[in-house]
Motif scaffolding. Sequence first.
Motif, PDB file in Angstrom:
ATOM      1  N   ALA A 159       6.847  -0.746   6.376  1.00  0.00           N
ATOM      2  CA  ALA A 159       5.809   0.260   6.560  1.00  0.00           C
ATOM      3  C   ALA A 159       4.752  -0.280   7.526  1.00  0.00           C
ATOM      4  N   ASP A 160       4.174   0.613   8.301  1.00  0.00           N
ATOM      5  CA  ASP A 160       3.090   0.241   9.204  1.00  0.00           C
ATOM      6  C   ASP A 160       1.789   0.288   8.418  1.00  0.00           C
ATOM      7  N   LEU A 161       1.116  -0.834   8.343  1.00  0.00           N
ATOM      8  CA  LEU A 161      -0.131  -0.908   7.603  1.00  0.00           C
ATOM      9  C   LEU A 161      -1.318  -0.905   8.554  1.00  0.00           C
ATOM     10  N   THR A 162      -2.308  -0.113   8.208  1.00  0.00           N
ATOM     11  CA  THR A 162      -3.553  -0.064   8.983  1.00  0.00           C
ATOM     12  C   THR A 162      -4.698  -0.447   8.043  1.00  0.00           C
ATOM     13  N   LEU A 163      -5.914  -0.510   8.553  1.00  0.00           N
ATOM     14  CA  LEU A 163      -7.067  -0.830   7.708  1.00  0.00           C
ATOM     15  C   LEU A 163      -7.294   0.211   6.615  1.00  0.00           C
TER      16      LEU A 163
END
Length: 124
Positions: A49-53
């Motif tokens: 999964a792409d994790l962001t802030l």
Amino acid sequence: MSSLEDLLVDYLTTEIDVSRLISSRVYVVEASTGCDKPYVVLRTTKTEADLTLSGESNLVKLHLQFDCFAENAADAHDVAEAVREAMLVAGAFSAIHSDQLAEKDEDTNLFRETLKLAFWHERQ
């Protein structure tokens, strides 16, 4: 089989440069016993999964492995190159990293060239 794997099998078996080498011999996870050569076995090896802030985004990075089997190294390489080119040409697979490894497979006694691809796509 996941819907992505279904789409990849359909795509590769109808892509002209791939199908002229392997016909419809694209298998998921494991090839049929005694199948004709050359053939391709594909599998999803990792999903990230792409994790962001702010948490997970709607993007997922998939890692796919294509094992291209043939009775000689040159044919295994030709199949791997055809699969790689087909995946690069496909619009949905525009961000691809490829890593090719070639060897003689001890289990099948065939030559195998492995193509590893990673790409981003949107969750559905």
